[in-house]
Design an enzyme around this catalytic site. Structure first.
Site, PDB file in Angstrom:
ATOM      1  N   ASN A   8     -14.759  49.912  63.021  1.00 18.54           N
ATOM      2  CA  ASN A   8     -13.322  50.201  63.094  1.00 18.54           C
ATOM      3  C   ASN A   8     -12.911  51.249  62.069  1.00 18.54           C
ATOM      4  O   ASN A   8     -13.313  51.189  60.903  1.00 18.54           O
ATOM      5  CB  ASN A   8     -12.512  48.921  62.903  1.00 18.54           C
ATOM      6  CG  ASN A   8     -12.705  47.951  64.048  1.00 18.54           C
ATOM      7  OD1 ASN A   8     -13.428  46.957  63.932  1.00 18.54           O
ATOM      8  ND2 ASN A   8     -12.099  48.251  65.184  1.00 18.54           N
ATOM      9  N   HIS A  41     -14.956  47.132  57.378  1.00 16.37           N
ATOM     10  CA  HIS A  41     -14.807  46.716  58.797  1.00 16.37           C
ATOM     11  C   HIS A  41     -15.599  47.615  59.752  1.00 16.37           C
ATOM     12  O   HIS A  41     -15.079  48.504  60.404  1.00 16.37           O
ATOM     13  CB  HIS A  41     -13.350  46.554  59.227  1.00 16.37           C
ATOM     14  CG  HIS A  41     -12.373  47.590  58.774  1.00 16.37           C
ATOM     15  ND1 HIS A  41     -12.563  48.944  58.917  1.00 16.37           N
ATOM     16  CD2 HIS A  41     -11.146  47.454  58.191  1.00 16.37           C
ATOM     17  CE1 HIS A  41     -11.519  49.585  58.457  1.00 16.37           C
ATOM     18  NE2 HIS A  41     -10.658  48.715  58.005  1.00 16.37           N
ATOM     19  N   HIS A  63     -12.253  54.073  56.834  1.00 17.34           N
ATOM     20  CA  HIS A  63     -11.181  54.961  57.276  1.00 17.34           C
ATOM     21  C   HIS A  63     -11.607  56.409  57.047  1.00 17.34           C
ATOM     22  O   HIS A  63     -10.926  57.188  56.375  1.00 17.34           O
ATOM     23  CB  HIS A  63      -9.872  54.628  56.561  1.00 17.34           C
ATOM     24  CG  HIS A  63      -9.295  53.315  56.964  1.00 17.34           C
ATOM     25  ND1 HIS A  63      -8.481  53.157  58.072  1.00 17.34           N
ATOM     26  CD2 HIS A  63      -9.449  52.077  56.440  1.00 17.34           C
ATOM     27  CE1 HIS A  63      -8.141  51.886  58.200  1.00 17.34           C
ATOM     28  NE2 HIS A  63      -8.727  51.205  57.218  1.00 17.34           N
ATOM     29  N   GLY A  87      -4.839  45.206  61.179  1.00 16.32           N
ATOM     30  CA  GLY A  87      -5.441  44.026  60.582  1.00 16.32           C
ATOM     31  C   GLY A  87      -5.737  42.974  61.630  1.00 16.32           C
ATOM     32  O   GLY A  87      -5.789  43.264  62.833  1.00 16.32           O
ATOM     33  N   ASP A 133      -9.934  40.311  57.293  1.00 16.18           N
ATOM     34  CA  ASP A 133      -8.927  41.379  57.347  1.00 16.18           C
ATOM     35  C   ASP A 133      -7.560  40.773  57.647  1.00 16.18           C
ATOM     36  O   ASP A 133      -6.727  41.350  58.346  1.00 16.18           O
ATOM     37  CB  ASP A 133      -9.291  42.434  58.385  1.00 16.18           C
ATOM     38  CG  ASP A 133      -8.562  43.756  58.167  1.00 16.18           C
ATOM     39  OD1 ASP A 133      -8.034  43.973  57.055  1.00 16.18           O
ATOM     40  OD2 ASP A 133      -8.492  44.565  59.107  1.00 16.18           O
ATOM     41  N   ASP A 144     -13.440  38.765  65.574  1.00 13.49           N
ATOM     42  CA  ASP A 144     -12.304  38.039  66.147  1.00 13.49           C
ATOM     43  C   ASP A 144     -12.211  38.179  67.656  1.00 13.49           C
ATOM     44  O   ASP A 144     -11.251  37.695  68.272  1.00 13.49           O
ATOM     45  CB  ASP A 144     -10.996  38.509  65.502  1.00 13.49           C
ATOM     46  CG  ASP A 144     -10.723  39.995  65.724  1.00 13.49           C
ATOM     47  OD1 ASP A 144     -11.610  40.701  66.261  1.00 13.49           O
ATOM     48  OD2 ASP A 144      -9.618  40.456  65.356  1.00 13.49           O
ATOM     49  N   GLY A 145     -13.194  38.849  68.278  1.00 15.02           N
ATOM     50  CA  GLY A 145     -13.125  39.056  69.711  1.00 15.02           C
ATOM     51  C   GLY A 145     -12.185  40.168  70.105  1.00 15.02           C
ATOM     52  O   GLY A 145     -12.004  40.424  71.301  1.00 15.02           O
ATOM     53  N   HIS A 149     -11.624  43.228  67.582  1.00 16.41           N
ATOM     54  CA  HIS A 149     -12.021  44.457  66.899  1.00 16.41           C
ATOM     55  C   HIS A 149     -13.384  44.988  67.315  1.00 16.41           C
ATOM     56  O   HIS A 149     -13.607  46.196  67.283  1.00 16.41           O
ATOM     57  CB  HIS A 149     -12.005  44.231  65.380  1.00 16.41           C
ATOM     58  CG  HIS A 149     -10.648  44.268  64.773  1.00 16.41           C
ATOM     59  ND1 HIS A 149      -9.763  43.213  64.872  1.00 16.41           N
ATOM     60  CD2 HIS A 149     -10.010  45.234  64.065  1.00 16.41           C
ATOM     61  CE1 HIS A 149      -8.646  43.536  64.234  1.00 16.41           C
ATOM     62  NE2 HIS A 149      -8.764  44.755  63.745  1.00 16.41           N
ATOM     63  N   LEU A 193      -4.102  48.745  66.324  1.00 19.80           N
ATOM     64  CA  LEU A 193      -4.486  47.500  65.666  1.00 19.80           C
ATOM     65  C   LEU A 193      -4.096  47.558  64.195  1.00 19.80           C
ATOM     66  O   LEU A 193      -4.290  48.577  63.527  1.00 19.80           O
ATOM     67  CB  LEU A 193      -5.987  47.259  65.792  1.00 19.80           C
ATOM     68  CG  LEU A 193      -6.509  46.782  67.152  1.00 19.80           C
ATOM     69  CD1 LEU A 193      -8.024  46.679  67.120  1.00 19.80           C
ATOM     70  CD2 LEU A 193      -5.898  45.454  67.548  1.00 19.80           C
TER      71      LEU A 193
END
Length: 386
Positions: A225, A222, A201, A316, A281, A254-255, A257, A314
């Site tokens: 992201n 992540h 972040h 999580g 996540d 997960d397809g 993110h 988004l």
């Protein structure tokens, strides 16, 4: 001589993924909460209790270092022992037998409560809880994602002292922070106290990340992201995560993110010894059928595997690590053994747990049975069938 209170049990009939590769026509032998041996079928100990499986594979229980919720609840709802018990039980049933419960950006009081709850959970032996992940509140508002901007703040001396003290009481304390909200000197103090510092972040530059790694940061949260992206003149956090061998990086496969092409490129480009590993996540929907929940008073809705705030941000993921493994194998051309390692041994290595995430004698008997379609069939946690 007294009778052994932990008789041998042998799981047979499935291929076994060990640290040295696949074993066929072998048995995984358990004694109590540990793996006793991986043996050819012809060398099974006399009297071992047999569990015959119908094909498929046996692999180590998953190690998930980013679990925000599960079983219908969020850790932020009420950071206490009861909440951790619900979350850990929900994730164990879907294959994550070891987790870091994750508190998303919240008040100092909630951070303190999360620390105390996790200390209590470990002291009382709540299955699956191996430490704590604090994702915030020391982040960059510009990359807040679903975090509440009103709760984001720079790290103070009081915060730093609390985190260093918590690290002495917890087997693992992972802290996600932004370079904009914590100085290299603060990162160094956290790292020296035993905190696993993860950059996330953040709009940090490559140079900022180099300074953070020099101060002790070892991870990126992540990958791709909520962070500065790879550019031609400024590599950003993504470029630093791939370029700097001192950084490992979590990945949400997960397809939703991260695009498969980006995953393939990242795995090909990653400089070691740091590695890319899988995280879920997961939010409250993990291991449950709910389709909406709240975080810091804001509703998050589930649409298939996508979780979003009302504005489409988004929030999580709704992801089981077995699904993430399948995504890597079927959509990203990753070898099955590598994908499974990314969900088990790699995160275990990052937190210094050689007894987790692999099937070898002396390791904890966390075992998963997957069928040939990589669908979870059975879980054993510390030797107990769930």
């Amino acid at each position: 001589m007294t009778e052994d209170v932990h008789p041998l049990r042998a799981l047979t009939g499935a291929r076994i993924l060990t640290p040295v590769g696949w074993e066929d026509d072998f048995a995984l032998v358990l004694r109590g909460d540990q793996i006793a041996a991986v043996l050819p079928m012809g060398k099974l100990p006399e009297g071992a209790e047999l569990t015959e499986l119908d094909g498929g594979i046996l692999t180590a229980g998953f190690v998930d270092l980013q679990v925000n919720g599960g079983g219908g609840v969020m850790f932020n709802d009420a950071p206490d022992l009861e909440q951790l018990q619900v979350i850990a039980a929900a994730h164990a049933k879907i294959g994550a037998t070891s987790i870091l419960p994750t508190l998303i950006t919240d008040t100092p009081n909630f951070v303190a409560r999360a620390i105390e709850a996790t200390v209590e959970a470990i002291a009382t032996g709540v299955p699956g809880i191996i430490g704590l992940h604090l994702e915030g509140p020391h982040l960059a508002v510009s990359r807040k994602g679903a975090h509440d901007a009103s709760l984001i703040r720079p790290m103070s001396e009081t915060d730093l002292e609390m985190l260093c003290a918590a690290a002495s009481r917890l087997p693992v304390l992972k802290v996600t922070l932004a370079c904009e909200a914590a100085t290299p000197a603060q990162i160094r103090r956290l790292s020296e106290a035993g905190v696993l510092v993860s950059l996330g972040h953040t709009d940090a530059s490559h140079a900022d990340c180099v300074a953070a790694v020099a101060a002790g940061a070892r991870c990126v949260t992540h990958l791709f992201n909520a962070q500065s992206q790879l550019g031609n003149r400024e590599p950003g956090v993504v470029g630093a995560a791939l370029d700097l061998g001192g950084l490992s990086a979590g990945l949400i496969a997960d397809g939703v993110h991260v695009h498969p092409a980006s995953i393939r490129a990242a795995l090909a480009a990653k400089t070691g010894p740091g590695q890319v590993f899988l995280v879920s996540d997961s939010m409250a929907t993990g291991g449950s059928d709910i389709d909406r929940f709240t975080l810091n008073g804001r509703e998050i809705r589930r649409d298939d595997n996508r979780l979003t705030l009302a504005d489409g941000t988004l929030a999580g993921a709704h992801l089981e690590l077995a699904t993430a493994v399948k995504t890597l194998v079927e959509g990203c051309d990753v070898a099955l053994e590598t994908a499974l390692e990314m969900a088990s041994a790699r995160p275990a290595n990052l937190i210094g747990r050689s007894d987790l995430g692999r099937l070898h004698p002396g390791a904890r008997a966390d075992v998963l049975h997957l069928n040939d379609a990589l669908e979870l069939q059975q879980v054993w946690q510390s030797g107990l069938a769930l």
